[in-house]
Scaffold this motif. Structure first.
Motif, PDB file in Angstrom:
ATOM      1  N   ARG A 190       0.824  -1.207   0.000  1.00 25.08           N
ATOM      2  CA  ARG A 190       0.000   0.000   0.000  1.00 25.08           C
ATOM      3  C   ARG A 190       0.861   1.260   0.000  1.00 25.08           C
ATOM      4  O   ARG A 190       0.625   2.201  -0.765  1.00 25.08           O
ATOM      5  CB  ARG A 190      -0.925  -0.001   1.220  1.00 25.08           C
ATOM      6  N   THR A 191       1.878   1.280   0.843  1.00 24.68           N
ATOM      7  CA  THR A 191       2.770   2.447   0.901  1.00 24.68           C
ATOM      8  C   THR A 191       3.505   2.640  -0.413  1.00 24.68           C
ATOM      9  O   THR A 191       3.635   3.780  -0.911  1.00 24.68           O
ATOM     10  CB  THR A 191       3.781   2.272   2.042  1.00 24.68           C
ATOM     11  N   ALA A 192       3.987   1.541  -1.003  1.00 19.28           N
ATOM     12  CA  ALA A 192       4.707   1.637  -2.270  1.00 19.28           C
ATOM     13  C   ALA A 192       3.805   2.147  -3.383  1.00 19.28           C
ATOM     14  O   ALA A 192       4.229   2.946  -4.231  1.00 19.28           O
ATOM     15  CB  ALA A 192       5.293   0.276  -2.637  1.00 19.28           C
ATOM     16  N   THR A 193       2.541   1.723  -3.388  1.00 22.52           N
ATOM     17  CA  THR A 193       1.605   2.162  -4.427  1.00 22.52           C
ATOM     18  C   THR A 193       1.307   3.653  -4.298  1.00 22.52           C
ATOM     19  O   THR A 193       1.326   4.404  -5.285  1.00 22.52           O
ATOM     20  CB  THR A 193       0.299   1.354  -4.344  1.00 22.52           C
ATOM     21  N   ILE A 194       1.017   4.084  -3.061  1.00 23.89           N
ATOM     22  CA  ILE A 194       0.737   5.505  -2.841  1.00 23.89           C
ATOM     23  C   ILE A 194       1.955   6.356  -3.188  1.00 23.89           C
ATOM     24  O   ILE A 194       1.840   7.389  -3.863  1.00 23.89           O
ATOM     25  CB  ILE A 194       0.302   5.735  -1.381  1.00 23.89           C
TER      26      ILE A 194
END
Length: 437
Positions: A408-412
């Protein structure tokens, strides 16, 4: 009225019958180019600037009209209750009659006047200044709309990431429940999944509210109706393809609208300086008049007899002493010109610095974008592997949560970096003077 309504109905029916839709000037879905085009047409500041151009053109025509002959007509009707008396040769004599009327046609032609001379010499520069002011507002608007557009897209992606995150957690929650029901795992995994799901839903709601605020800001920049919803069209692949590796360039000062506007201002102030130096020049004009004079003591017979009079003259007005007014005006004009030249020098000094900052930011965001793009691929791969291993009882649910959080952090971070690099590119293009409207 009935005929007009009938014709309108026939026209709409013909368009629908031929498969043609009536065009809608208010798009519900817009891409970046459409958003910019809509903004340039509907933004109140741009519209005001275009009106200023028309006002400037009208003022120029008004000033230049003084070069043409000025023809006027005056009518006068006067009744003297007591006619003026004067002593001539020791005898009182009335100077006039009881009723007087005059019809006067006058004509004047300016031969030389510094006001109209200034208007004639500066009309092109004045029009150019109004046009450049409009261009500057349009460029600033395009930059602001582009960056706001990318900002909305970034937040939109965060909402979508939150949706994907919720779906993944819901699947994990279902897996944890199945394993608990089968006696393979305890309630800890199930509770952790529930906590993660609640956090993800709360994060999504927060992003939705932020998205609404950013959409309203974009609509305000575009001049878009507040009550009408707007949806942005975009293609992530096309946006990625539009990203190019930063390359150092030499900013061309002549391409900057700020430089062009200052150059025009200097021309106008140089003309104003000449205007003040011309204060010693005379005003020369040609004047003429033809009068129809009617004089009679009886009002009923006033217009029976006409006593015409006419003249032509050249008028020359020459200033002799004005208390130092001309010298003070010249000094003020010279200092104003010097001040604007310093503004131009300051712009020259700041252009390279502004470009250096913009290209440095672009390089930084571009490098960050490449790194985060790779991180996204790795995080997605790690999550898929750990999720599979968890279902097979190899990994713990804590590792699934960590992998999901990393994904999730990498996508954002990836989408934030994508739109940051696009916004940085807009700043570089502005500093290079590549926007032209």
């Amino acid at each position: 009225m009935r005929t007009k309504l009938l014709l309108s109905a026939l026209l709409v029916g013909w368009l629908q019958g031929n498969g043609q839709a009536v065009p809608d000037s208010l798009p519900k879905q817009v891409d970046l180019e459409q958003a910019i085009a809509f903004s340039l047409k509907n933004q109140p500041l741009v519209q005001q600037s275009e009106i200023d151009e028309k006002i400037t053109a009208a003022n120029i025509r008004n000033r230049l009209a003084d070069w043409y002959p000025q023809v006027n007509f005056n009518y006068n009707l006067q009744h003297n209750f007591v006619v003026q008396t004067n002593i001539i040769g020791g005898n009182p004599v009335k100077l006039g009659v009881d009723n007087v009327s005059a019809l006067q046609f006058t004509m004047s032609q300016t031969l030389f006047n510094r006001d109209v001379l200034l208007a004639r010499r500066t009309r092109t520069d004045v029009q150019q200044q109004a046009l450049q002011t409009t261009r500057q507002r349009k460029i600033d608007l395009v930059v602001a709309v582009s960056k706001a557009y990318y900002d909305v897209l970034a937040t939109t992606q965060q909402v979508k990431v939150a949706d994907e995150n919720i779906r993944r957690i819901e699947r994990s929650l279902q897996d944890a429940k199945f394993q608990y029901d089968a006696g393979v795992a305890d309630k800890t995994d199930f509770k952790r999944a529930t906590i993660a799901l609640n956090n993800a839903k709360a994060s999504r709601i927060a992003n939705e509210e932020i998205l609404k605020a950013k959409q309203e800001y974009l609509k305000s920049l575009m001049g878009y109706p507040v009550e009408t919803p707007i949806e942005l069209l975009y293609d992530s692949a096309s946006l990625e393809q539009s990203i190019t590796a930063p390359a150092d360039e030499n900013p061309e000062l002549n391409n900057r609208i700020e430089y062009q506007l200052l150059t025009t201002q200097i021309k106008l102030q140089e003309a104003n300086l000449k205007y003040n130096k011309w204060a010693y020049l005379p005003n020369v004009s040609l004047n003429g008049a033809y009068n129809l004079n009617y004089l009679n003591n009886q009002f009923a017979k006033l217009y029976n007899v006409n006593y015409p009079a006419s003249f032509a003259a050249i008028t020359l007005g020459f200033p002799i002493f004005q208390g130092g007014k001309r010298k003070s005006a010249i000094d003020a004009a010279e200092w104003q010109l010097e001040r604007t030249k310093l503004d131009l020098l300051s712009l020259k000094n700041s252009v390279n610095a502004a470009y250096s900052q913009a290209i440095a930011t672009y390089k930084s965001t571009y490098t960050n974008y490449l790194a985060l793009k790779e991180n996204l691929d790795l995080a997605r791969e790690v999550y898929d592997v750990i999720q599979l291993q968890y279902r097979n009882g190899i990994k713990t649910y804590l590792e699934v949560i960590n992998a999901e959080t990393d994904l999730r952090t990498a996508t954002i971070n990836y989408y934030t970096a994508l739109y940051n690099v696009l916004a940085s590119k807009v700043d570089v293009q502005k500093e290079l003077g590549q926007f032209n409207y």
